[in-house]
Design a protein around this motif. Structure first.
Motif, PDB file in Angstrom:
ATOM      1  N   MET A 146       0.843  -1.184   0.000  1.00  0.00           N
ATOM      2  CA  MET A 146       0.000   0.000   0.000  1.00  0.00           C
ATOM      3  C   MET A 146       0.884   1.242   0.000  1.00  0.00           C
ATOM      4  SD  MET A 146      -2.526   2.019   0.061  1.00  0.00           S
ATOM      5  CE  MET A 146      -3.873   0.860  -0.186  1.00  0.00           C
ATOM      6  N   ALA A 147       0.436   2.253  -0.700  1.00  0.00           N
ATOM      7  CA  ALA A 147       1.154   3.533  -0.746  1.00  0.00           C
ATOM      8  C   ALA A 147       0.906   4.282   0.564  1.00  0.00           C
ATOM      9  CB  ALA A 147       0.691   4.362  -1.941  1.00  0.00           C
ATOM     10  N   TYR A 148       1.686   3.935   1.576  1.00  0.00           N
ATOM     11  CA  TYR A 148       1.555   4.422   2.948  1.00  0.00           C
ATOM     12  C   TYR A 148       2.629   5.490   3.146  1.00  0.00           C
ATOM     13  CZ  TYR A 148       1.184   3.580   8.114  1.00  0.00           C
ATOM     14  OH  TYR A 148       1.007   3.674   9.471  1.00  0.00           O
ATOM     15  N   PRO A 149       2.298   6.752   2.906  1.00  0.00           N
ATOM     16  CA  PRO A 149       3.335   7.786   2.858  1.00  0.00           C
ATOM     17  C   PRO A 149       4.204   7.863   4.111  1.00  0.00           C
ATOM     18  CG  PRO A 149       1.280   8.638   1.979  1.00  0.00           C
ATOM     19  CD  PRO A 149       0.965   7.300   2.590  1.00  0.00           C
ATOM     20  N   TYR A 150       3.603   7.787   5.290  1.00  0.00           N
ATOM     21  CA  TYR A 150       4.360   7.988   6.521  1.00  0.00           C
ATOM     22  C   TYR A 150       5.432   6.920   6.712  1.00  0.00           C
ATOM     23  CZ  TYR A 150       5.415   8.678  11.469  1.00  0.00           C
ATOM     24  OH  TYR A 150       6.059   8.889  12.662  1.00  0.00           O
ATOM     25  N   ARG A 151       5.174   5.710   6.238  1.00  0.00           N
ATOM     26  CA  ARG A 151       6.114   4.617   6.456  1.00  0.00           C
ATOM     27  C   ARG A 151       6.758   4.113   5.164  1.00  0.00           C
ATOM     28  NH1 ARG A 151       6.703   3.118  11.436  1.00  0.00           N
ATOM     29  NH2 ARG A 151       5.159   3.802  12.974  1.00  0.00           N
ATOM     30  N   TRP A 152       6.677   4.882   4.075  1.00  0.00           N
ATOM     31  CA  TRP A 152       7.318   4.429   2.833  1.00  0.00           C
ATOM     32  C   TRP A 152       8.843   4.562   2.977  1.00  0.00           C
ATOM     33  CZ3 TRP A 152       5.205   1.386  -0.448  1.00  0.00           C
ATOM     34  CH2 TRP A 152       5.873   1.101  -1.634  1.00  0.00           C
ATOM     35  N   PRO A 153       9.595   3.501   2.688  1.00  0.00           N
ATOM     36  CA  PRO A 153      11.038   3.490   2.981  1.00  0.00           C
ATOM     37  C   PRO A 153      11.832   4.640   2.376  1.00  0.00           C
ATOM     38  CG  PRO A 153      10.277   1.278   2.454  1.00  0.00           C
ATOM     39  CD  PRO A 153       9.122   2.191   2.192  1.00  0.00           C
ATOM     40  N   SER A 154      11.521   5.040   1.140  1.00  0.00           N
ATOM     41  CA  SER A 154      12.301   6.101   0.489  1.00  0.00           C
ATOM     42  C   SER A 154      11.679   7.479   0.663  1.00  0.00           C
ATOM     43  CB  SER A 154      12.468   5.786  -1.001  1.00  0.00           C
ATOM     44  OG  SER A 154      11.209   5.686  -1.635  1.00  0.00           O
TER      45      SER A 154
ATOM     46  N   LEU B 115      -4.157   5.782  -6.235  1.00  0.00           N
ATOM     47  CA  LEU B 115      -5.417   5.139  -6.596  1.00  0.00           C
ATOM     48  C   LEU B 115      -5.812   5.434  -8.034  1.00  0.00           C
ATOM     49  CD1 LEU B 115      -7.593   5.551  -3.368  1.00  0.00           C
ATOM     50  CD2 LEU B 115      -6.320   3.546  -4.147  1.00  0.00           C
ATOM     51  N   ARG B 116      -5.528   6.634  -8.505  1.00  0.00           N
ATOM     52  CA  ARG B 116      -5.840   6.954  -9.904  1.00  0.00           C
ATOM     53  C   ARG B 116      -5.007   6.106 -10.851  1.00  0.00           C
ATOM     54  NH1 ARG B 116      -5.971  11.945  -7.385  1.00  0.00           N
ATOM     55  NH2 ARG B 116      -3.884  12.554  -8.068  1.00  0.00           N
ATOM     56  N   ALA B 117      -3.744   5.895 -10.510  1.00  0.00           N
ATOM     57  CA  ALA B 117      -2.887   5.050 -11.349  1.00  0.00           C
ATOM     58  C   ALA B 117      -3.373   3.609 -11.342  1.00  0.00           C
ATOM     59  CB  ALA B 117      -1.442   5.130 -10.856  1.00  0.00           C
ATOM     60  N   VAL B 118      -3.781   3.118 -10.177  1.00  0.00           N
ATOM     61  CA  VAL B 118      -4.310   1.755 -10.088  1.00  0.00           C
ATOM     62  C   VAL B 118      -5.587   1.619 -10.907  1.00  0.00           C
ATOM     63  CG1 VAL B 118      -5.365   0.078  -8.505  1.00  0.00           C
ATOM     64  CG2 VAL B 118      -3.237   1.235  -7.869  1.00  0.00           C
ATOM     65  N   ALA B 119      -6.464   2.611 -10.828  1.00  0.00           N
ATOM     66  CA  ALA B 119      -7.721   2.567 -11.580  1.00  0.00           C
ATOM     67  C   ALA B 119      -7.470   2.535 -13.082  1.00  0.00           C
ATOM     68  CB  ALA B 119      -8.588   3.763 -11.206  1.00  0.00           C
ATOM     69  N   GLU B 120      -6.555   3.352 -13.554  1.00  0.00           N
ATOM     70  CA  GLU B 120      -6.235   3.372 -14.979  1.00  0.00           C
ATOM     71  C   GLU B 120      -5.616   2.051 -15.418  1.00  0.00           C
ATOM     72  OE1 GLU B 120      -6.022   4.518 -18.846  1.00  0.00           O
ATOM     73  OE2 GLU B 120      -7.101   5.486 -17.187  1.00  0.00           O
TER      74      GLU B 120
ATOM     75  N   ALA C 231      -1.054   7.644  -0.913  1.00  0.00           N
ATOM     76  CA  ALA C 231      -0.362   8.785  -1.507  1.00  0.00           C
ATOM     77  C   ALA C 231      -1.113   9.283  -2.731  1.00  0.00           C
ATOM     78  CB  ALA C 231       1.062   8.383  -1.886  1.00  0.00           C
ATOM     79  N   ASP C 232      -1.156  10.604  -2.879  1.00  0.00           N
ATOM     80  CA  ASP C 232      -1.906  11.216  -3.975  1.00  0.00           C
ATOM     81  C   ASP C 232      -1.445  10.672  -5.323  1.00  0.00           C
ATOM     82  OD1 ASP C 232      -3.785  13.078  -5.085  1.00  0.00           O
ATOM     83  OD2 ASP C 232      -2.075  14.310  -5.689  1.00  0.00           O
ATOM     84  N   GLY C 233      -2.392  10.253  -6.125  1.00  0.00           N
ATOM     85  CA  GLY C 233      -2.099   9.729  -7.443  1.00  0.00           C
ATOM     86  C   GLY C 233      -2.053   8.220  -7.510  1.00  0.00           C
TER      87      GLY C 233
ATOM     88  N   HIS D  65       8.241   9.741  -2.889  1.00  0.00           N
ATOM     89  CA  HIS D  65       8.386   8.650  -3.855  1.00  0.00           C
ATOM     90  C   HIS D  65       7.301   7.590  -3.706  1.00  0.00           C
ATOM     91  CE1 HIS D  65      12.318  10.313  -4.743  1.00  0.00           C
ATOM     92  NE2 HIS D  65      12.685  10.172  -3.480  1.00  0.00           N
ATOM     93  N   CYS D  66       6.433   7.755  -2.737  1.00  0.00           N
ATOM     94  CA  CYS D  66       5.525   6.691  -2.331  1.00  0.00           C
ATOM     95  C   CYS D  66       4.582   6.253  -3.450  1.00  0.00           C
ATOM     96  CB  CYS D  66       4.729   7.135  -1.110  1.00  0.00           C
ATOM     97  SG  CYS D  66       3.607   5.898  -0.452  1.00  0.00           S
ATOM     98  N   ALA D  67       3.838   7.192  -4.040  1.00  0.00           N
ATOM     99  CA  ALA D  67       2.835   6.829  -5.047  1.00  0.00           C
ATOM    100  C   ALA D  67       3.469   6.111  -6.226  1.00  0.00           C
ATOM    101  CB  ALA D  67       2.085   8.075  -5.515  1.00  0.00           C
ATOM    102  N   GLU D  68       4.552   6.660  -6.748  1.00  0.00           N
ATOM    103  CA  GLU D  68       5.187   6.085  -7.930  1.00  0.00           C
ATOM    104  C   GLU D  68       5.768   4.701  -7.652  1.00  0.00           C
ATOM    105  OE1 GLU D  68       8.841   7.136 -11.069  1.00  0.00           O
ATOM    106  OE2 GLU D  68       8.299   8.526  -9.455  1.00  0.00           O
ATOM    107  N   GLU D  69       6.479   4.566  -6.553  1.00  0.00           N
ATOM    108  CA  GLU D  69       7.123   3.294  -6.263  1.00  0.00           C
ATOM    109  C   GLU D  69       6.118   2.219  -5.853  1.00  0.00           C
ATOM    110  OE1 GLU D  69      11.388   5.248  -4.821  1.00  0.00           O
ATOM    111  OE2 GLU D  69      10.215   4.029  -3.426  1.00  0.00           O
ATOM    112  N   ALA D  70       5.104   2.597  -5.083  1.00  0.00           N
ATOM    113  CA  ALA D  70       4.088   1.617  -4.702  1.00  0.00           C
ATOM    114  C   ALA D  70       3.338   1.125  -5.928  1.00  0.00           C
ATOM    115  CB  ALA D  70       3.114   2.227  -3.690  1.00  0.00           C
TER     116      ALA D  70
END
Length: 450
Positions: A193-201, A249-254, A245-247, A205-210
């Protein structure tokens, strides 16, 4: 301030402590409970409710608590809301049950028509009703499999989807939801999951990498042509009110649209005005193929729904979907009362106002403590993730201490999070500004007591 409860006296809207917690009557009921119920049915609070309404719950000893939990996001319009009580009472007097599959009735159709109207998208829709959120999610998967001819289901880290065999498998957290209950259902796969607070990098970078991890899992490991659906909570509930992270869910939907994969939004906790929109997926501008609702749908009566594209919902063969109690007429009447309360009381807007007040209060608390790592959520669905000072290590002890302080001082709160370190706040939308302020004064004292 009081609120009128249909069929009973006005319930004072005040915090009032008249005994120790738990009081003698609650202690008596706890003893009876331990002798009659299995140990696995645990409860967060040690008090037993006698009445509830507006923004308070009164226990059997006469203590009045400010409610910041809404029965885990169920009594969104307030407990015993007038329109809910009036409609359900009238339906009880007419008939309690016939089974919609045997002898159908109009209230079921009215609820379906309303959900078809309110859910995102202008496409042709259908709605089927069930009893619980778990049933709704499980049946959404059945619809997706029937419509696509595929079997695989993709879910995410930190997800909670229910306690039935399939939905327990889809749920991420082992303890307490899965431990000792296996083996689990096949063909369920999990992506980060794109979990911004705990994303390693870092959150930037959360939305893109997740999304890259998700896409690689589907395309390379499972095979997109084997995936019936992706099931996601637009805001993860039991996982800790994680806002992707913003973007993301939209990327997943597309991605799903391009590969013929159905997107299922699990709105069991987020739906029905809780987040300052009718449905949380609206905040991300996505239109899912299927949406599941429950919790806040019928004001406390058991009712759930799957609403989705007509071609998908019509794919299941006659007799393949349903249940004896699904869409019970009294629960349907209550749901129509919920819709009435939300629309007449402008509760979607009220959820946003409550959310702003809670964030402001928590930010003020955070300025004086070093245990709040992040404040997040939307509308009247706000959480604070607690950490060991100077780190991001989950701080379960602080959550337990603050929760206990709140309960002993007349405020009902809930916890959440994969690591058990999140305080979540889900007040009824009928709560007054004065009660909300008073409740967070108690929360503030709880943090200070650390």
């Amino acid at each position: 301030m009081t609120t009128s409860l249909v069929g009973g006296p006005a319930l004072p809207q005040a915090r009032r402590m008249v005994t120790d917690i738990p009081g003698p009557r609650s202690a008596e009921l706890a003893a009876r409970r331990s002798a009659a119920l299995p140990a696995g049915l645990a409860s967060a609070a040690g008090v037993y409710v006698a009445a509830a309404g507006g923004g308070v719950a009164v226990d059997v000893d006469g203590n009045s608590f400010i409610d910041l939990g809404s029965g885990i996001a169920v009594t969104t319009v307030g407990n015993s809301a007038p329109a809910v009580v009036e409609r359900a009472t009238a339906q009880l007097a007419r008939y309690t049950h016939t089974c919609f599959l045997a002898t159908p009735y109009e209230p079921y159709i009215e609820v379906a028509e309303t959900l078809n109207r309110l859910t995102p998208g202008s496409h042709d829709k259908r709605t089927a009703l069930f009893n619980t959120g778990s049933e709704a999610v499980e049946n959404a998967v059945k619809y997706a499999r029937a419509a696509t001819g595929r079997s695989a289901v993709v879910v995410f880290d930190h997800a909670f989807h229910g306690r039935s065999l399939l939905t327990m498998t889809m749920t991420a957290k082992n303890q307490p939801y899965k431990h000792g209950f296996g083996p689990f259902a096949p063909e369920v796969y999990r992506a980060p999951m794109a979990y911004p607070y705990r994303w390693p990098s870092g959150p930037q970078h959360c939305a893109e990498e997740a999304f890259a991890h998700f896409a690689q899992l589907v395309d390379a490991q499972i095979g997109a042509d084997a995936v019936a659906c992706v099931v996601v909570e637009p805001i993860q509930g039991e996982g800790g009110f994680i806002v992707p992270a913003d973007g993301f869910l939209r990327a997943v939907a597309e991605f799903c649209r391009e590969r013929g994969i159905l997107l299922v939004a699990d709105e069991v906790q987020t739906g029905i005005a809780r987040t300052g929109a009718w449905f949380a997926c609206e905040h991300d501008g996505i239109v899912p193929d299927l949406i599941t609702t429950a919790k806040g749908l019928a004001g406390g009566l058991p009712l759930a729904a799957v609403t989705g594209r007509a071609d998908v919902m019509d794919a299941a063969h006659p007799g393949g979907i349903g249940g004896t109690y699904s869409g019970n007429p009294v629960a349907c009447a209550a749901a129509l009362g919920v819709f009435e309360e939300i629309e007449s009381g402008r509760l979607v807007e009220r959820a946003r106002t409550i959310g702003e007040a809670m964030v402001t209060a928590l930010e003020d608390i955070a300025a004086g403590t070093d245990v709040i790592g992040e404040i997040r959520g939307r509308g009247a669905m706000i959480a604070a993730e607690l950490v060991v000072p100077g780190t991001r290590e989950p701080n379960r002890d602080a959550v337990a201490a603050i929760s206990r302080h709140c309960h002993l001082n007349g405020v009902l709160t809930l916890t959440a999070g994969t690591f058990g370190n999140v305080m979540r706040f889900l007040p009824p939308l009928s709560i007054s500004d004065e009660l909300l302020t008073e409740a967070f004064d108690v929360v503030r004292d709880g943090f200070a007591s650390l």
